[in-house]
Motif scaffolding. Structure first.
Motif, mmCIF file in Angstrom:
data_model
loop_
_atom_site.group_PDB
_atom_site.id
_atom_site.type_symbol
_atom_site.label_atom_id
_atom_site.label_comp_id
_atom_site.label_asym_id
_atom_site.label_seq_id
_atom_site.Cartn_x
_atom_site.Cartn_y
_atom_site.Cartn_z
ATOM 1 N N GLY A 523 0.646 -1.546 0.051
ATOM 2 C CA GLY A 523 0.058 -0.211 0.026
ATOM 3 C C GLY A 523 0.916 1.148 0.211
ATOM 4 O O GLY A 523 1.515 1.169 0.546
ATOM 5 N N ILE A 524 0.538 2.344 -0.450
ATOM 6 C CA ILE A 524 0.996 3.675 -0.324
ATOM 7 C C ILE A 524 1.186 4.003 0.652
ATOM 8 O O ILE A 524 0.176 3.576 1.816
ATOM 9 C CB ILE A 524 0.069 4.563 -1.169
ATOM 10 N N GLY A 525 2.187 4.910 1.286
ATOM 11 C CA GLY A 525 2.091 5.224 2.017
ATOM 12 C C GLY A 525 3.155 4.435 3.884
ATOM 13 O O GLY A 525 3.188 3.967 4.728
ATOM 14 N N ASN A 526 3.611 2.476 3.084
ATOM 15 C CA ASN A 526 4.184 2.112 4.049
ATOM 16 C C ASN A 526 5.150 2.063 4.491
ATOM 17 O O ASN A 526 5.927 3.408 3.222
ATOM 18 C CB ASN A 526 3.622 -0.130 3.513
ATOM 19 N N TYR A 527 6.159 1.389 5.532
ATOM 20 C CA TYR A 527 7.166 2.115 5.724
ATOM 21 C C TYR A 527 8.203 0.487 5.481
ATOM 22 O O TYR A 527 9.431 0.677 5.520
ATOM 23 C CB TYR A 527 7.971 2.035 7.040
ATOM 24 N N LEU A 528 8.047 -0.200 4.282
ATOM 25 C CA LEU A 528 9.579 -1.400 4.562
ATOM 26 C C LEU A 528 10.844 -1.138 3.096
ATOM 27 O O LEU A 528 10.580 -0.069 2.573
ATOM 28 C CB LEU A 528 8.881 -1.826 3.087
ATOM 29 N N THR A 529 11.521 -1.264 4.578
ATOM 30 C CA THR A 529 12.510 -0.752 4.025
ATOM 31 C C THR A 529 13.384 -2.334 3.475
ATOM 32 O O THR A 529 14.880 -2.015 2.091
ATOM 33 C CB THR A 529 13.438 -0.745 5.023
ATOM 34 N N VAL A 530 12.698 -3.996 3.703
ATOM 35 C CA VAL A 530 13.615 -4.955 3.373
ATOM 36 C C VAL A 530 12.670 -5.232 3.117
ATOM 37 O O VAL A 530 11.775 -5.782 4.281
ATOM 38 C CB VAL A 530 14.781 -5.223 4.537
ATOM 39 N N ILE A 531 12.596 -6.546 2.325
ATOM 40 C CA ILE A 531 11.906 -7.131 1.879
ATOM 41 C C ILE A 531 12.827 -8.249 0.640
ATOM 42 O O ILE A 531 13.885 -7.996 0.041
ATOM 43 C CB ILE A 531 10.815 -6.919 0.364
ATOM 44 N N SER A 532 12.690 -9.306 1.305
ATOM 45 C CA SER A 532 13.541 -10.822 1.326
ATOM 46 C C SER A 532 12.277 -12.379 0.745
ATOM 47 O O SER A 532 11.822 -12.789 1.424
ATOM 48 C CB SER A 532 14.539 -11.062 2.122
ATOM 49 N N LEU A 533 12.376 -12.389 -0.634
ATOM 50 C CA LEU A 533 11.600 -13.763 -0.160
ATOM 51 C C LEU A 533 12.046 -15.167 -1.054
ATOM 52 O O LEU A 533 11.705 -15.362 -1.991
ATOM 53 C CB LEU A 533 10.191 -13.394 -1.410
ATOM 54 N N ASN A 536 12.101 -19.322 -2.799
ATOM 55 C CA ASN A 536 10.986 -19.907 -2.987
ATOM 56 C C ASN A 536 10.359 -20.996 -3.762
ATOM 57 O O ASN A 536 11.788 -20.996 -4.618
ATOM 58 C CB ASN A 536 9.885 -19.224 -1.973
ATOM 59 N N LYS A 537 8.967 -20.640 -4.396
ATOM 60 C CA LYS A 537 8.680 -21.834 -4.995
ATOM 61 C C LYS A 537 7.596 -20.535 -6.222
ATOM 62 O O LYS A 537 6.819 -21.037 -6.514
ATOM 63 C CB LYS A 537 8.221 -22.588 -4.776
ATOM 64 N N LEU A 538 8.028 -18.939 -5.800
ATOM 65 C CA LEU A 538 6.987 -17.801 -6.530
ATOM 66 C C LEU A 538 7.180 -17.625 -8.158
ATOM 67 O O LEU A 538 7.729 -18.068 -8.700
ATOM 68 C CB LEU A 538 7.589 -16.368 -5.878
ATOM 69 N N THR A 539 6.017 -17.801 -8.072
ATOM 70 C CA THR A 539 5.944 -17.487 -9.852
ATOM 71 C C THR A 539 5.398 -16.631 -10.126
ATOM 72 O O THR A 539 5.472 -15.515 -9.090
ATOM 73 C CB THR A 539 5.166 -18.953 -10.988
ATOM 74 N N GLY A 540 4.906 -16.196 -11.632
ATOM 75 C CA GLY A 540 4.751 -14.770 -11.430
ATOM 76 C C GLY A 540 5.289 -13.667 -12.487
ATOM 77 O O GLY A 540 6.580 -13.631 -12.343
ATOM 78 N N LYS A 541 4.959 -12.430 -11.794
ATOM 79 C CA LYS A 541 5.269 -10.759 -12.448
ATOM 80 C C LYS A 541 6.224 -10.443 -11.461
ATOM 81 O O LYS A 541 5.249 -10.855 -10.205
ATOM 82 C CB LYS A 541 4.698 -10.276 -13.085
ATOM 83 N N VAL A 542 6.877 -9.875 -11.031
ATOM 84 C CA VAL A 542 7.194 -8.974 -9.900
ATOM 85 C C VAL A 542 6.118 -8.047 -9.690
ATOM 86 O O VAL A 542 5.675 -6.855 -10.811
ATOM 87 C CB VAL A 542 8.700 -8.406 -10.148
ATOM 88 N N PRO A 543 5.348 -7.911 -8.240
ATOM 89 C CA PRO A 543 4.285 -7.142 -8.406
ATOM 90 C C PRO A 543 4.763 -5.566 -8.558
ATOM 91 O O PRO A 543 5.612 -5.041 -7.733
ATOM 92 C CB PRO A 543 3.725 -6.952 -6.826
ATOM 93 N N ARG A 544 4.093 -4.969 -9.256
ATOM 94 C CA ARG A 544 3.968 -3.332 -9.419
ATOM 95 C C ARG A 544 4.085 -2.328 -8.428
ATOM 96 O O ARG A 544 4.284 -1.167 -8.368
ATOM 97 C CB ARG A 544 3.143 -2.530 -10.772
ATOM 98 N N SER A 545 3.227 -2.769 -7.375
ATOM 99 C CA SER A 545 3.259 -2.410 -5.882
ATOM 100 C C SER A 545 4.347 -2.079 -5.809
ATOM 101 O O SER A 545 3.924 -1.867 -4.661
ATOM 102 C CB SER A 545 2.055 -3.091 -5.386
ATOM 103 N N LEU A 546 5.611 -3.018 -6.047
ATOM 104 C CA LEU A 546 6.459 -2.546 -5.053
ATOM 105 C C LEU A 546 7.023 -0.983 -5.483
ATOM 106 O O LEU A 546 7.382 -0.689 -4.369
ATOM 107 C CB LEU A 546 7.427 -3.593 -5.350
ATOM 108 N N ILE A 547 6.189 -0.954 -5.746
ATOM 109 C CA ILE A 547 6.619 1.276 -6.224
ATOM 110 C C ILE A 547 6.131 1.786 -5.018
ATOM 111 O O ILE A 547 7.074 3.360 -5.375
ATOM 112 C CB ILE A 547 5.708 1.359 -8.320
ATOM 113 N N ASN A 548 5.448 1.527 -4.690
ATOM 114 C CA ASN A 548 4.929 2.239 -3.047
ATOM 115 C C ASN A 548 6.227 2.017 -2.566
ATOM 116 O O ASN A 548 5.350 2.809 -1.133
ATOM 117 C CB ASN A 548 3.527 2.377 -3.028
ATOM 118 N N CYS A 549 6.835 1.245 -2.375
ATOM 119 C CA CYS A 549 8.279 1.436 -1.063
ATOM 120 C C CYS A 549 8.910 2.350 -0.918
ATOM 121 O O CYS A 549 9.769 2.230 -1.715
ATOM 122 C CB CYS A 549 7.562 0.041 -0.825
ATOM 123 N N LYS A 550 8.374 3.292 -1.118
ATOM 124 C CA LYS A 550 9.238 4.344 -1.182
ATOM 125 C C LYS A 550 10.458 4.310 -0.527
ATOM 126 O O LYS A 550 11.358 5.088 -0.732
ATOM 127 C CB LYS A 550 8.724 5.945 -0.901
#
Length: 866
Positions: A523-533, A536-550
């Motif tokens: 979501g917009i306004g989040n404070y995430l500084t580190v995302i590590s996935l 795993n066995k994740l498929t699909g695309k890199v989620p565009r909502s990551l652009i909200n992690c300013k």
């Protein structure tokens, strides 16, 4: 008779005036009232000016001077106290009065010549200088200027206040004492009871001469040096001694009983240089309530402290203390905090079973020792325990149920042991921090842990926890760090994790068996500084909502099955420093968006082991502004981190210097580009030479061709260069020999030709760095390079073909050598014969010039064909 009446009348008048004067307050002199009003008008009222007041004093701040007005007697004004006989203003208490503004050296305050007490603490005087005129208050017994944003040099005139009992100027930064001022201050203030210069830069030793009446000494963070005079410990009335955070100060305790043993209540000596064992003289400190001596190089046993029956807070952490923890802890009936973390203590925790009297204990900290065995299962004497730290020991077995039943538990740290079994349900709902990482725990995450309203940090990494991540985890509205790395969790990632709260900083779900797409909406306004996935066995695309992690600093999606093109839009994240997309199914060329501000802070870019194709992204390299500088601002290694960096690993896998490192901390100066194991083609862009901060460059296992750019000579701090398994041709630029930090070089399996550069780092590389390049010469001990040491020029295709043809025809080469050698020998002998027969001196000169074989051959040719 009339005379008697007159005497009685006069006595009546006198008694009346005396009674009236005692019942009515004296008016303060008009000049002093005017001076106070002028002082009031010099400052504005701002509640933020006294923001720290309540936290440190328990007093609520309020604007005292608002009650001051000229229509009332100034002796009745808030904070003003007058002499009952003369009406003179003798005390001014303006602490926590929300005053803000410059305190001028000509302030009207200095007209109150009779002041005995002055308290201006907890205001904001905006870095004003302390006026020398404070030294003119000759009657002053109390001067309190602490926490009021004064700055600069404390004037030597303060030492003129010979009647001072209390001097508090500390608890504010930017103040200092001039040379010898500390000695002058203590020598003159012979009546001093309290001295507080907290955080004042003293930068000197403590003089031998000081007041014998001292009760309270507070000199932390003052850059004290030298040896603490033993006389301090023999002050008969000393109750409080605070000298912490003075690492250059050496403290040597008396070995016999101190004069202050009976009075000393608080002793704060952490982060000073004590060195050695705790002396037996400590056993006499029977009035001691608080003892803090962490980070002080103490060694030996803690036995001398067992007589401190009144102790409430005991912190000896981060020393070299050794031996078992005694069962005599039962004598500490008043103990509230016991910290022995980071020492060399051994043995077990059996003593917890015998100490039924530790009912006041709230904080128990034994982390980072050598404690062994199981935690006793039958402990019932710790009903008020709030924080339990037992991490980084050798404890094993299951976690006993009494720990999960503690009613007031807020922090549980059992990480880095070998605990097994399941995590039981917690009985309390007061938890704020839980560290159970690096154990052998099994089973699912208990529901009670996911319903803690105040939980901020949850570390369960490096265990064998299984099951799904329950949706209940989204109830943790205060969560800052969630680290579930290296477990056996499966299923999908709950979609709510990206919007569960605005506090989450670190999300680490790496090295599990999570599957499905990353359908989390950040979501917009989040404070995430580190995302590590990662992993795993994740498929699909890199989620565009990551652009909200300013605020994103690290994004690690490596070692999954993501199928997408390069997410160029991630370059709009202003603080992104580490990007790892390695080992996925990403494909296609890395295109330029035309934005020249992409990835401005990127330090590590790992796109290895994908299907990226086309030319290397020249425009992307040009955007990497952080890599275009060499950070030499500090000599002490700094790691990429944030306030919670101690509680998780920063990058799951990193490849540098030819090796893969798992869960490695990242140096802030580490600049890495890894584009290996893709299908990149074309030439290596010379613009890479602008990335002067690079430490590791890996372009191996692609289909690159052309020459090694000479601009690589600018990569002065490069430590690892891997260009192996490509189609690179030409010679190795001699300029690479100037890269004195280069530890690992791999140029194998290319089409390189010519001489290998000599000197410096190139003398340290093995043959494996060059194998698979048949055109290279100078590999010891296989072939010698006979060419001179001139800087090699780039080899043209025609020259390269000619060299390869010559190397393919060894018989022709040897025939030429033998023919030249034979001709040289015949002509040489002929020259010698002519020289001896004619004795012509010119031939001697010619012979001296033609000393080596090449020149003899040349001379032979010249004689044969004039």
């Amino acid at each position: 008779m009339d005379s008697v009446k007159l005497v009685f009348f006069m006595l009546y008048i006198f008694l009346y005036q005396l009674a009236f004067s005692s019942s009515s307050p004296h008016l303060c002199p008009k000049d002093q009232a005017l001076a106070l009003l002028q002082f009031k008008h010099m400052f504005s009222i701002n509640p933020d000016a006294s923001y720290a007041c309540f936290d440190y004093t328990g007093i609520q701040s309020y604007p005292r001077t608002l009650s001051w007005n000229k229509t009332t007697n100034c002796c009745s004004w808030d904070g003003v106290h007058c002499d009952e006989t003369t009406g003179q203003v003798i005390a001014l208490d303006l602490r926590c009065s929300q005053l803000q503004g410059k305190f001028h050296s000509n302030s009207s305050l200095f007209q109150l010549f009779n002041l005995k007490r002055l308290d201006l603490s907890y205001n904001d005087f905006t870095r004003s200088l302390i006026s020398p005129k404070f030294g003119e208050f000759s009657s002053l017994t109390h001067l309190v200027l602490s926490r009021s944003s004064f700055a600069g040099l404390i004037p030597s005139e303060i030492s003129h206040l010979s009647k001072l009992h209390v001097l508090r100027i500390g608890d504010q930064y930017g103040l200092s004492l001039g040379p010898h001022n500390f000695e002058l201050l203590l020598k003159n203030l012979t009546q001093l009871r309290e001295l507080n210069l907290h955080s004042v830069d003293i930068s000197s030793t403590i003089p031998l001469n000081f007041s014998s009446y001292l009760i309270n000494i507070r000199l932390p963070y003052t850059e004290l040096c030298g040896v603490l005079p033993e006389r301090v410990f023999h002050l008969s009335d000393l109750e409080f001694l605070y000298l912490y955070e003075n690492p250059q100060l050496t403290v040597r305790f008396p070995t016999t009983k101190w004069n202050s043993s009976a009075s000393l209540m608080m002793l704060y000596l952490y982060s000073v240089n004590i060195t050695g064992r705790i002396p037996e003289s400590f056993s006499h400190l029977t009035s001691l309530h608080e003892l803090y001596m962490s980070d002080s190089n103490l060694s030996g046993p803690i036995k001398p402290l067992w007589n401190l029956t009144n102790i409430e807070f005991l912190d000896l952490g981060n020393n070299h203390l050794e031996g078992p923890i005694s069962c005599q802890l039962s004598i500490f009936e008043k103990l509230k905090e016991l910290s022995l973390r980071n020492n060399n203590l051994d043995g077990g925790l059996e003593f917890l079973s015998f100490n039924k009297s530790l009912t006041q204990l709230e904080y128990l900290k034994f982390s980072s020792n050598y404690l062994t065995g199981h935690i006793p299962p039958n402990v019932s004497g710790l009903p008020n325990l709030k924080q339990l730290y037992l991490s980084s020991n050798n404890l094993s077995g299951t976690i006993p149920s009494w720990i999960f039943s503690l009613p007031s538990l807020t922090v549980l740290d059992l990480g880095n042991n070998t605990f097994s079994g399941k995590i039981q349900e917690f009985k309390s709902n007061t938890l704020s921090q839980v560290y159970l990482n690096l154990n052998q725990l099994v089973g699912p995450i208990p529901n009670s842990l996911l319903n803690q309203p105040s939980l901020r940090i949850l570390l369960l990494s490096h265990n064998n926890i299984n099951g799904h991540i329950a949706l209940a985890i989204c109830n943790l509205k205060e969560l800052i760090v969630l680290n579930l790395r290296r477990n056996n969790l499966e299923g999908t990632i709950p979609q709510c994790l990206g919007v569960m709260n605005e506090n989450l900083w670190n999300l680490d779900l790496s090295k599990n068996s999570l599957s499905g797409t990353i359908n989390t909406t950040f979501g917009i306004g989040n404070y995430l500084t580190v995302i590590s996935l990662y992993g795993n066995k994740l498929t699909g695309k890199v989620p565009r909502s990551l652009i909200n992690c300013k605020y994103l600093t690290l994004l690690d999606l490596g070692n999954n099955q993501l199928n997408d093109t390069f997410p160029n839009w991630l370059g709009d994240l202003p603080g992104l420093q580490i990007l790892s997309l390695r080992s996925n199914k990403l494909h296609g060329p890395i295109k330029s968006s035309g934005n020249t501000n992409l990835f401005p802070q990127l330090q590590i870019m790992d796109l290895s082991s994908n299907g990226f194709s086309g030319n290397l992204p020249k425009s992307l390299f040009g955007n990497l502004q952080a890599m275009k500088e060499i950070d030499e601002s500090t000599r002490t290694p700094q790691y990429v981190s944030d306030p919670y960096a101690n509680y998780y690993d920063y990058l799951t896998t990193i490849t540098t210097k030819g090796h893969d490192y798992d869960s490695a901390p990242i140096l802030a100066t580490n600049m890495i580009i890894d584009l290996s194991k893709n299908i990149f083609e074309g030439h290596i862009p010379s613009i890479i030479g602008d990335l002067v901060g690079l430490r590791t460059l890996n372009l191996s296992h692609n289909v690159l061709e052309g020459h090694i750019p000479a601009s690589f000579k600018n990569l002065s701090v490069l430590e690892s260069l891997d260009l192996s398994s490509n189609k690179i041709s030409g010679e190795i630029p001699q300029q690479l020999a100037s890269l004195t930090f280069l530890e690992v070089l791999n140029l194998s399996h290319n089409h390189l030709v010519g001489c290998i550069p000599r000197g410096k780092q190139f003398d340290t590389f093995e043959n494996t760095s060059y194998q698979g390049n048949d055109g290279l010469r100078g590999l010891p001990p296989s072939r010698d390079c006979v060419r001179d040491d001139r800087v090699p020029q780039a080899t043209t295709p025609a020259e390269q073909d000619q060299e390869e043809e010559e190397e393919d025809s060894p018989m022709i080469s040897w025939q030429g050598v033998l023919m030249g050698y034979g001709c040289g020998l015949v002509i040489g002998l002929s020259i010698i014969y002519i020289m001896y027969s004619t004795q012509y001196p010119a031939w001697i000169h010619v012979y001296r010039v033609a000393e080596d074989a090449d020149k003899i051959l040349f001379l032979s040719y010249f004689v044969m064909f004039p």
